[in-house]
Design an enzyme around this catalytic site. Structure first.
Site, PDB file in Angstrom:
ATOM      1  N   ASP A  71       1.212 -10.896  -5.532  1.00  0.00           N
ATOM      2  CA  ASP A  71       0.844  -9.526  -5.175  1.00  0.00           C
ATOM      3  C   ASP A  71      -0.695  -9.518  -5.046  1.00  0.00           C
ATOM      4  O   ASP A  71      -1.353 -10.466  -5.492  1.00  0.00           O
ATOM      5  CB  ASP A  71       1.322  -8.608  -6.311  1.00  0.00           C
ATOM      6  CG  ASP A  71       0.639  -7.269  -6.294  1.00  0.00           C
ATOM      7  OD1 ASP A  71       0.678  -6.623  -5.240  1.00  0.00           O
ATOM      8  OD2 ASP A  71       0.048  -6.873  -7.326  1.00  0.00           O
ATOM      9  N   ASP A  89      -3.289  -6.247  -5.230  1.00  0.00           N
ATOM     10  CA  ASP A  89      -4.021  -5.347  -6.135  1.00  0.00           C
ATOM     11  C   ASP A  89      -3.610  -5.544  -7.584  1.00  0.00           C
ATOM     12  O   ASP A  89      -2.420  -5.483  -7.918  1.00  0.00           O
ATOM     13  CB  ASP A  89      -3.778  -3.883  -5.744  1.00  0.00           C
ATOM     14  CG  ASP A  89      -4.547  -3.489  -4.494  1.00  0.00           C
ATOM     15  OD1 ASP A  89      -5.739  -3.798  -4.416  1.00  0.00           O
ATOM     16  OD2 ASP A  89      -3.937  -2.879  -3.593  1.00  0.00           O
TER      17      ASP A  89
HETATM   18  O1  M1P Z   1      -0.971  -2.902  -3.040  1.00  0.00           O
HETATM   19  C1  M1P Z   1      -0.623  -1.764  -3.749  1.00  0.00           C
HETATM   20  C2  M1P Z   1      -0.921  -0.508  -2.964  1.00  0.00           C
HETATM   21  O2  M1P Z   1      -2.311  -0.477  -2.615  1.00  0.00           O
HETATM   22  C3  M1P Z   1      -2.741   0.680  -2.022  1.00  0.00           C
HETATM   23  O3  M1P Z   1      -2.501   1.741  -2.911  1.00  0.00           O
HETATM   24  P1  M1P Z   1      -3.625   2.778  -3.402  1.00  0.00           P
HETATM   25  O4  M1P Z   1      -4.555   3.004  -2.290  1.00  0.00           O
HETATM   26  O5  M1P Z   1      -2.802   3.968  -3.810  1.00  0.00           O
HETATM   27  O6  M1P Z   1      -4.304   2.139  -4.599  1.00  0.00           O
HETATM   28  C4  M1P Z   1      -1.974   1.018  -0.759  1.00  0.00           C
HETATM   29  O7  M1P Z   1      -2.440   0.223   0.299  1.00  0.00           O
HETATM   30  C5  M1P Z   1      -0.482   0.859  -0.951  1.00  0.00           C
HETATM   31  O8  M1P Z   1       0.155   0.846   0.302  1.00  0.00           O
HETATM   32  C6  M1P Z   1      -0.118  -0.412  -1.675  1.00  0.00           C
HETATM   33  O9  M1P Z   1       1.257  -0.434  -1.959  1.00  0.00           O
END
Ligand code: M1P
EC number: 5.4.2.8
Length: 269
Positions: free
Chosen positions: A24, A26
């Site tokens: 993953d 983030d």
């Molecule tokens: O990768 C996780 C999420 O990252 C972003 O979420 P947010 O901007 O709410 O932190 C988005 O790009 C989302 O689509 C994605 O699932």
């Protein structure tokens, strides 16, 4: 030698050639919506000497380029497999793989009903701060943000704390699940300020189909072992489906630092 200029054995010549390791993005490879650290990129480059590596993110490709690549290094140089929007936009060794579209699947009339309802609902919210881009239209999904995707880093963190207390996203997702129950959609809260909406089955397990297809191409590899590292692995999180899928070995991480420690331990690096 940097990660970008390093050379890697061909996929079928990697020491553990039947294995692919997926991450993953983030809070696994990078802090939310921020850059990967040089230490993380160096560790991934070392891992890539042994096995095939890839990422699977909910975000669109441009965000992953921003977070994992640089202005001179395309993210497609750093990973064997790049799966943006859960694999709806996909690359293998820099070449695009087949892709499908959310709007084709749902059709304009249903899409309009959905997006009009969402925008009306958001317009009636009374949040401390509201910015712009409340619905981001992507190839394989839409992303809905009550504060708006243009929020600054400080505004995003403040919204996240507010949302943890007031459950703004959870409430809206609950309403949408009920109202649009016949649409066959999944609503998935994966990040800090938004949630993703896509057809059932187009979660992160979608990318596993691309890996399975590898066995069918001439000289292709049958990936018998697929590791997945992610942070949102609990039920309702956007890593849950792929983490619990019988085709993967799931690793739950707390953050990028923990992810690095688990990579080193698992792959003896
Ligand atoms: O990768 C996780 C999420 O990252 C972003 O979420 P947010 O901007 O709410 O932190 C988005 O790009 C989302 O689509 C994605 O699932």
């Amino acid at each position: 030698m940097t990660e970008a200029t390093a050379t890697y054995p061909a996929l079928d010549k990697r020491p553990i050639a039947n294995t692919v390791v997926l991450f993953d993005v983030d809070e696994t490879l990078t802090p939310a919506r921020r850059h990967a650290s040089p230490e993380m990129l160096a560790l991934l480059a070392a891992l890539r000497q042994k096995v095939a590596i890839g990422y699977v993110g909910g975000s669109d490709f441009s965000k992953q380029q921003e977070q994992l690549g640089t202005s001179s290094i395309p993210v497609t140089d750093l990973f064997d497999f790049c799966f943006a929007e859960n694999g709806l936009t996909a690359y293998k060794l820099g070449a695009p793989l087949a892709s499908t579209s959310f709007i084709k699947w749902l059709g304009e009339p249903k899409y309009k009903q959905l997006v009009k309802f969402i925008l009306h609902y958001i317009a009636d919210l009374d949040l401390p701060v509201m910015r712009g881009t409340f619905v981001e239209f992507r190839n394989g999904m839409i992303n809905v943000s009550p504060i708006g995707r243009n929020a600054s880093q400080a505004e995003r963190e403040a919204f996240n704390a507010y949302d943890n207390e007031h459950k703004v996203r959870e409430t809206l997702v609950g309403i949408l699940r009920e109202k649009f129950s016949d649409y066959g959609l999944t609503f998935s809260i994966g990040g800090q300020i938004s949630f993703d909406v896509f057809p059932k089955g187009w979660d992160k397990t979608y990318c596993l189909g691309h890996l399975e297809n590898e066995a069918k191409v001439p000289g292709g590899i049958e990936y018998t072992t697929v590791h997945f590292f992610g942070d949102k692995t609990g039920k309702g999180g956007n890593d849950y489906e792929i983490y619990t899928d019988p085709r993967t070995i799931g690793h739950s991480v707390l953050n990028p630092v923990d992810c690095m420690a688990q990579i080193k331990k698992t792959f003896d690096l």
